[in-house]
Scaffold this motif. Structure first.
Motif, mmCIF file in Angstrom:
data_model
loop_
_atom_site.group_PDB
_atom_site.id
_atom_site.type_symbol
_atom_site.label_atom_id
_atom_site.label_comp_id
_atom_site.label_asym_id
_atom_site.label_seq_id
_atom_site.Cartn_x
_atom_site.Cartn_y
_atom_site.Cartn_z
ATOM 1 N N GLY A 282 33.821 39.890 34.860
ATOM 2 C CA GLY A 282 34.254 38.655 34.475
ATOM 3 C C GLY A 282 35.590 38.347 33.810
ATOM 4 O O GLY A 282 36.375 37.539 34.314
ATOM 5 N N GLU A 283 36.013 39.570 33.015
ATOM 6 C CA GLU A 283 37.542 39.610 32.992
ATOM 7 C C GLU A 283 38.459 39.720 33.867
ATOM 8 O O GLU A 283 39.496 38.852 33.973
ATOM 9 C CB GLU A 283 37.621 40.679 31.676
ATOM 10 N N ALA A 284 37.966 40.350 34.943
ATOM 11 C CA ALA A 284 38.936 40.548 36.030
ATOM 12 C C ALA A 284 38.697 39.434 36.931
ATOM 13 O O ALA A 284 40.103 38.960 37.537
ATOM 14 C CB ALA A 284 38.163 41.705 37.067
ATOM 15 N N VAL A 285 37.994 38.418 37.040
ATOM 16 C CA VAL A 285 38.237 37.497 38.199
ATOM 17 C C VAL A 285 38.726 36.145 37.357
ATOM 18 O O VAL A 285 39.039 35.133 38.143
ATOM 19 C CB VAL A 285 36.804 37.147 38.923
ATOM 20 N N LYS A 286 38.733 36.188 36.197
ATOM 21 C CA LYS A 286 39.385 35.089 35.537
ATOM 22 C C LYS A 286 40.776 34.371 35.975
ATOM 23 O O LYS A 286 41.712 35.194 35.874
ATOM 24 C CB LYS A 286 39.514 34.998 33.934
ATOM 25 N N GLY A 287 40.779 33.377 36.518
ATOM 26 C CA GLY A 287 42.016 32.677 37.254
ATOM 27 C C GLY A 287 42.398 33.664 38.538
ATOM 28 O O GLY A 287 43.648 33.318 38.877
ATOM 29 N N ALA A 288 41.705 34.485 39.051
ATOM 30 C CA ALA A 288 42.062 35.369 40.313
ATOM 31 C C ALA A 288 42.152 34.339 41.650
ATOM 32 O O ALA A 288 41.371 33.426 41.568
ATOM 33 C CB ALA A 288 41.167 36.431 40.504
ATOM 34 N N ASP A 289 43.135 34.904 42.360
ATOM 35 C CA ASP A 289 43.333 34.335 43.623
ATOM 36 C C ASP A 289 42.379 34.842 44.606
ATOM 37 O O ASP A 289 41.938 34.235 45.497
ATOM 38 C CB ASP A 289 44.893 34.232 44.164
ATOM 39 N N PHE A 290 42.246 36.234 44.236
ATOM 40 C CA PHE A 290 41.263 36.907 45.319
ATOM 41 C C PHE A 290 40.399 37.812 44.435
ATOM 42 O O PHE A 290 40.772 38.400 43.453
ATOM 43 C CB PHE A 290 42.272 37.913 46.226
ATOM 44 N N LEU A 291 39.266 37.857 45.020
ATOM 45 C CA LEU A 291 38.215 39.025 44.479
ATOM 46 C C LEU A 291 38.050 39.811 45.590
ATOM 47 O O LEU A 291 37.478 39.460 46.493
ATOM 48 C CB LEU A 291 36.909 38.240 44.198
ATOM 49 N N VAL A 292 38.163 41.089 45.212
ATOM 50 C CA VAL A 292 37.931 42.323 46.297
ATOM 51 C C VAL A 292 36.755 43.146 45.663
ATOM 52 O O VAL A 292 36.972 43.652 44.631
ATOM 53 C CB VAL A 292 39.161 43.013 46.443
ATOM 54 N N THR A 293 35.818 43.192 46.497
ATOM 55 C CA THR A 293 34.755 44.204 46.244
ATOM 56 C C THR A 293 34.642 45.345 46.901
ATOM 57 O O THR A 293 34.812 45.458 48.289
ATOM 58 C CB THR A 293 33.191 43.674 46.232
ATOM 59 N N MET A 294 34.710 46.456 46.483
ATOM 60 C CA MET A 294 34.652 47.870 47.300
ATOM 61 C C MET A 294 33.498 48.797 46.369
ATOM 62 O O MET A 294 33.992 49.706 45.563
ATOM 63 C CB MET A 294 35.950 48.470 47.082
ATOM 64 N N LEU A 295 32.339 48.382 46.583
ATOM 65 C CA LEU A 295 31.328 49.014 45.965
ATOM 66 C C LEU A 295 30.441 49.822 46.627
ATOM 67 O O LEU A 295 30.678 49.648 47.865
ATOM 68 C CB LEU A 295 30.587 47.776 44.900
ATOM 69 N N ALA A 296 29.313 50.393 46.278
ATOM 70 C CA ALA A 296 28.657 51.416 46.934
ATOM 71 C C ALA A 296 27.855 50.714 48.033
ATOM 72 O O ALA A 296 27.780 51.279 49.108
ATOM 73 C CB ALA A 296 27.661 52.315 46.127
ATOM 74 N N ASP A 297 27.213 49.823 47.775
ATOM 75 C CA ASP A 297 26.312 49.169 48.914
ATOM 76 C C ASP A 297 26.138 47.717 48.599
ATOM 77 O O ASP A 297 26.425 47.022 47.657
ATOM 78 C CB ASP A 297 24.923 50.138 49.113
ATOM 79 N N GLY A 298 25.327 46.996 49.284
ATOM 80 C CA GLY A 298 24.964 45.755 49.336
ATOM 81 C C GLY A 298 24.293 45.267 48.113
ATOM 82 O O GLY A 298 24.721 44.394 47.217
ATOM 83 N N THR B 80 35.171 44.177 51.183
ATOM 84 C CA THR B 80 35.618 45.384 51.837
ATOM 85 C C THR B 80 34.681 46.617 51.946
ATOM 86 O O THR B 80 34.743 47.632 52.588
ATOM 87 C CB THR B 80 36.886 45.960 51.324
ATOM 88 N N SER B 81 33.435 46.672 51.052
ATOM 89 C CA SER B 81 32.501 47.345 51.033
ATOM 90 C C SER B 81 31.557 47.512 52.345
ATOM 91 O O SER B 81 31.585 46.324 53.151
ATOM 92 C CB SER B 81 31.456 47.232 49.884
ATOM 93 N N THR B 82 31.026 48.628 52.798
ATOM 94 C CA THR B 82 30.142 48.553 53.909
ATOM 95 C C THR B 82 28.749 48.532 53.574
ATOM 96 O O THR B 82 28.298 49.379 52.779
ATOM 97 C CB THR B 82 30.530 50.134 54.818
ATOM 98 N N VAL B 83 28.087 47.279 53.864
ATOM 99 C CA VAL B 83 27.216 46.820 53.317
ATOM 100 C C VAL B 83 25.788 46.723 54.439
ATOM 101 O O VAL B 83 24.517 46.557 53.904
ATOM 102 C CB VAL B 83 26.925 45.716 52.556
#
Length: 285
Positions: free
Chosen positions: A52-68, A89-92
């Motif tokens: 939540g802290e990361a996305v506040k006011g963000a222009d872009f959300l980038v996800t690079m997590l393990a799976d879907g 960007t994750s492979t899901v």
């Protein structure tokens, strides 16, 4: 300044986030295990304790997590502001790419299905290849992010899941190469042939594959510094097999999956996917 919320700073995510900061973007990074994100502070990245802290006011959300499921779980708890563009960007796999696209519609945010081609080295060098599918009107904005993490972006249309499908095609090939290299080297040892002759005879031929030369020495030495962990390679192999279903026989991917699962069971899950060799040898006993 463009603000990027970067969620997931493992082997791939950490250098990707660092490259975004080096390119002059304001990056806020989160990782489930905070210690894996903390070194990014020295790269000019703001490390935060919650998504939540990361996305506040963000222009872009980038996800690079393990799976879907991991991506869905994190996204479900977010409150995104209007205008935030989600770069996934994750492979899901096919099913989860579709599910995540549906979640983006429900959240009212533009969604770009953009898995990346490459491992730790290319990620560190900003030389990943981005496979992207998403709305035409986000191409120019997304380029600021993609150009910082990769050397090439391939836009594949607007339909979410298109890029994920191509990523699975490419992964099937990579899995076949890695597994085939392991099988050939293991066979050489079983037959009493010097494994180095595999590389010598291959040299200069049409079937000389640099990838085999990268992974083969790891297999022969039994040392597997991770560029891409065997556990995640097994996940990707599973996604390939699931995507093929009963339509075709992806025997190469299925063999790679069986050998990778065996390697993971033997304790090589965090080792490089070249540890598929250990699964091949174990299966033979």
């Amino acid at each position: 300044m463009t603000i990027v919320a970067f969620l997931g700073t493992g082997i791939m995510g950490r250098p990707m986030a660092a490259n975004l900061a080096r390119a002059g973007l304001s990056v806020r990074a989160w990782n489930r295990t905070l210690a894996k994100a903390e070194p990014l502070a020295a790269e000019g990245v703001t490390v935060v304790e919650t998504p939540g802290e990361a996305v506040k006011g963000a222009d872009f959300l980038v996800t690079m997590l393990a799976d879907g499921p991991a991506v869905a779980e994190v996204f479900r708890g977010l409150s995104l502001e209007p205008g935030t563009i989600w770069l996934q960007t994750s492979t899901v796999g096919v099913e989860w790419a579709d599910r995540l696209a549906e979640a983006s519609v429900a959240a009212g945010v533009p969604f770009v299905d953009c898995p990346v081609m490459g491992t730790k080295g290319p990620a560190e060098q900003g030389q990943l290849q981005v496979l992207a599918a998403g709305p035409d009107n986000v191409h120019d904005g997304a380029a600021e992010v993609f150009d910082a993490i990769g050397s090439k972006t391939r836009w594949l249309g607007t339909e979410p899941g298109t890029a994920t499908r191509l990523k699975l095609v490419m992964n099937a090939w990579i899995l076949a190469l890695t597994n085939g290299t392991g099988e050939s080297l293991a066979l050489a040892r079983v037959l009493g042939v010097d494994p180095q002759l595999f590389f010598d005879v291959m040299s200069g031929t049409g079937f000389d594959v640099p990838y085999a030369r990268a992974k083969g020495p790891m297999m022969l030495s039994g040392e597997y510094p991770a560029s891409f962990p065997a556990s995640l390679a097994a996940k990707d192999a599973r996604l390939v097999v699931e995507a093929a279903g009963h339509a075709i026989d992806v025997g190469g991917a299925a063999a790679a999956l069986a050998h990778l699962e065996s390697a993971v069971e033997a304790g090589h899950g965090e080792d490089d996917m070249a540890a598929v060799y250990e699964g091949i040898v174990k299966k033979g006993h």
